[in-house]
Design a protein around this motif. Structure first.
Motif, PDB file in Angstrom:
ATOM      1  N   MET A   1       0.824  -1.193   0.000  1.00 20.60           N
ATOM      2  CA  MET A   1       0.000   0.000   0.000  1.00 20.60           C
ATOM      3  C   MET A   1       0.871   1.261   0.000  1.00 20.60           C
ATOM      4  O   MET A   1       0.654   2.143  -0.793  1.00 20.60           O
ATOM      5  N   ILE A   2       1.850   1.316   0.878  1.00 23.91           N
ATOM      6  CA  ILE A   2       2.675   2.529   0.943  1.00 23.91           C
ATOM      7  C   ILE A   2       3.525   2.680  -0.314  1.00 23.91           C
ATOM      8  O   ILE A   2       3.791   3.795  -0.759  1.00 23.91           O
ATOM      9  N   ALA A   3       3.917   1.573  -0.917  1.00 22.68           N
ATOM     10  CA  ALA A   3       4.697   1.643  -2.153  1.00 22.68           C
ATOM     11  C   ALA A   3       3.884   2.327  -3.254  1.00 22.68           C
ATOM     12  O   ALA A   3       4.427   3.118  -4.041  1.00 22.68           O
ATOM     13  N   TYR A   4       2.591   2.059  -3.302  1.00 23.13           N
ATOM     14  CA  TYR A   4       1.715   2.704  -4.278  1.00 23.13           C
ATOM     15  C   TYR A   4       1.644   4.211  -4.006  1.00 23.13           C
ATOM     16  O   TYR A   4       1.718   5.021  -4.925  1.00 23.13           O
ATOM     17  N   GLN A   5       1.498   4.577  -2.732  1.00 19.73           N
ATOM     18  CA  GLN A   5       1.430   5.993  -2.354  1.00 19.73           C
ATOM     19  C   GLN A   5       2.732   6.719  -2.708  1.00 19.73           C
ATOM     20  O   GLN A   5       2.702   7.860  -3.184  1.00 19.73           O
ATOM     21  N   ILE A   6       3.852   6.044  -2.478  1.00 20.28           N
ATOM     22  CA  ILE A   6       5.151   6.635  -2.797  1.00 20.28           C
ATOM     23  C   ILE A   6       5.269   6.881  -4.294  1.00 20.28           C
ATOM     24  O   ILE A   6       5.679   7.957  -4.733  1.00 20.28           O
ATOM     25  N   GLU A   7       4.908   5.897  -5.085  1.00 17.40           N
ATOM     26  CA  GLU A   7       5.006   6.048  -6.536  1.00 17.40           C
ATOM     27  C   GLU A   7       4.066   7.134  -7.047  1.00 17.40           C
ATOM     28  O   GLU A   7       4.442   7.932  -7.917  1.00 17.40           O
ATOM     29  N   ALA A   8       2.858   7.191  -6.514  1.00 23.74           N
ATOM     30  CA  ALA A   8       1.901   8.226  -6.934  1.00 23.74           C
ATOM     31  C   ALA A   8       2.430   9.616  -6.576  1.00 23.74           C
ATOM     32  O   ALA A   8       2.348  10.556  -7.389  1.00 23.74           O
ATOM     33  N   LYS A   9       2.985   9.756  -5.384  1.00 28.22           N
ATOM     34  CA  LYS A   9       3.527  11.050  -4.946  1.00 28.22           C
ATOM     35  C   LYS A   9       4.746  11.424  -5.781  1.00 28.22           C
ATOM     36  O   LYS A   9       4.937  12.593  -6.130  1.00 28.22           O
ATOM     37  N   ARG A  10       5.570  10.452  -6.129  1.00 30.19           N
ATOM     38  CA  ARG A  10       6.741  10.710  -6.966  1.00 30.19           C
ATOM     39  C   ARG A  10       6.311  11.233  -8.346  1.00 30.19           C
ATOM     40  O   ARG A  10       6.881  12.202  -8.852  1.00 30.19           O
ATOM     41  N   GLN A  11       5.308  10.606  -8.917  1.00 35.69           N
ATOM     42  CA  GLN A  11       4.806  11.058 -10.221  1.00 35.69           C
ATOM     43  C   GLN A  11       4.212  12.462 -10.123  1.00 35.69           C
ATOM     44  O   GLN A  11       4.405  13.293 -11.022  1.00 35.69           O
ATOM     45  N   GLU A  33       6.284  15.908   1.181  1.00 32.09           N
ATOM     46  CA  GLU A  33       5.292  14.852   1.413  1.00 32.09           C
ATOM     47  C   GLU A  33       5.865  13.488   1.012  1.00 32.09           C
ATOM     48  O   GLU A  33       5.640  12.488   1.704  1.00 32.09           O
ATOM     49  N   LEU A  34       6.596  13.464  -0.090  1.00 38.57           N
ATOM     50  CA  LEU A  34       7.251  12.230  -0.527  1.00 38.57           C
ATOM     51  C   LEU A  34       8.279  11.790   0.508  1.00 38.57           C
ATOM     52  O   LEU A  34       8.359  10.605   0.844  1.00 38.57           O
ATOM     53  N   ASP A  35       9.051  12.727   1.024  1.00 40.70           N
ATOM     54  CA  ASP A  35      10.023  12.407   2.076  1.00 40.70           C
ATOM     55  C   ASP A  35       9.347  11.761   3.280  1.00 40.70           C
ATOM     56  O   ASP A  35       9.845  10.775   3.832  1.00 40.70           O
ATOM     57  N   ASN A  36       8.207  12.296   3.676  1.00 40.70           N
ATOM     58  CA  ASN A  36       7.470  11.730   4.813  1.00 40.70           C
ATOM     59  C   ASN A  36       7.034  10.293   4.539  1.00 40.70           C
ATOM     60  O   ASN A  36       7.143   9.429   5.411  1.00 40.70           O
ATOM     61  N   LEU A  37       6.544  10.034   3.340  1.00 38.42           N
ATOM     62  CA  LEU A  37       6.145   8.672   2.981  1.00 38.42           C
ATOM     63  C   LEU A  37       7.342   7.726   2.986  1.00 38.42           C
ATOM     64  O   LEU A  37       7.248   6.597   3.486  1.00 38.42           O
ATOM     65  N   LEU A  38       8.464   8.187   2.448  1.00 40.40           N
ATOM     66  CA  LEU A  38       9.668   7.361   2.430  1.00 40.40           C
ATOM     67  C   LEU A  38      10.166   7.081   3.848  1.00 40.40           C
ATOM     68  O   LEU A  38      10.599   5.964   4.151  1.00 40.40           O
ATOM     69  N   ASN A  39      10.070   8.080   4.727  1.00 36.80           N
ATOM     70  CA  ASN A  39      10.464   7.878   6.124  1.00 36.80           C
ATOM     71  C   ASN A  39       9.557   6.862   6.808  1.00 36.80           C
ATOM     72  O   ASN A  39      10.025   6.025   7.586  1.00 36.80           O
ATOM     73  N   GLN A  40       8.266   6.927   6.524  1.00 35.49           N
ATOM     74  CA  GLN A  40       7.326   5.945   7.085  1.00 35.49           C
ATOM     75  C   GLN A  40       7.693   4.535   6.632  1.00 35.49           C
ATOM     76  O   GLN A  40       7.703   3.597   7.431  1.00 35.49           O
ATOM     77  N   GLN A  41       8.002   4.394   5.355  1.00 37.77           N
ATOM     78  CA  GLN A  41       8.370   3.086   4.823  1.00 37.77           C
ATOM     79  C   GLN A  41       9.664   2.583   5.473  1.00 37.77           C
ATOM     80  O   GLN A  41       9.774   1.426   5.843  1.00 37.77           O
ATOM     81  N   TRP A  42      10.637   3.464   5.622  1.00 39.31           N
ATOM     82  CA  TRP A  42      11.911   3.092   6.232  1.00 39.31           C
ATOM     83  C   TRP A  42      11.718   2.658   7.682  1.00 39.31           C
ATOM     84  O   TRP A  42      12.261   1.643   8.110  1.00 39.31           O
ATOM     85  N   LYS A  43      10.916   3.422   8.439  1.00 43.11           N
ATOM     86  CA  LYS A  43      10.664   3.074   9.841  1.00 43.11           C
ATOM     87  C   LYS A  43       9.969   1.717   9.950  1.00 43.11           C
ATOM     88  O   LYS A  43      10.302   0.908  10.810  1.00 43.11           O
ATOM     89  N   PHE A  44       9.001   1.462   9.081  1.00 41.17           N
ATOM     90  CA  PHE A  44       8.305   0.181   9.099  1.00 41.17           C
ATOM     91  C   PHE A  44       9.264  -0.950   8.752  1.00 41.17           C
ATOM     92  O   PHE A  44       9.288  -1.983   9.413  1.00 41.17           O
ATOM     93  N   HIS A  45      10.091  -0.741   7.725  1.00 39.86           N
ATOM     94  CA  HIS A  45      11.056  -1.767   7.315  1.00 39.86           C
ATOM     95  C   HIS A  45      12.058  -2.033   8.433  1.00 39.86           C
ATOM     96  O   HIS A  45      12.385  -3.182   8.723  1.00 39.86           O
TER      97      HIS A  45
END
Length: 62
Positions: A1-11, A33-45
């Protein structure tokens, strides 16, 4: 789910950069906003990796 959000925000950020330029407030805001999503993904990983390592270590000791 977050990967989709990251890609959409990147585009979205790319579109803003092409339309308004790299330093435009719209582009910068989208980049943040993209940075925040990437940070969320990193923290989860990081959290799941540490948890997995702990479980693996426990099983090795048993």
């Amino acid at each position: 789910m977050i990967a989709y959000q990251i890609e959409a925000k990147r585009q979205e950020m790319i579109t803003y950069a092409q339309q308004y330029g790299y330093c435009a407030k719209e582009t910068v805001k989208c980049s943040q906003e993209l940075d925040n999503l990437l940070n969320q993904q990193w923290k989860f990983h990081k959290k799941t990796t540490i948890h997995s390592t702990s479980i693996t270590s426990t099983y090795r000791l048993a």
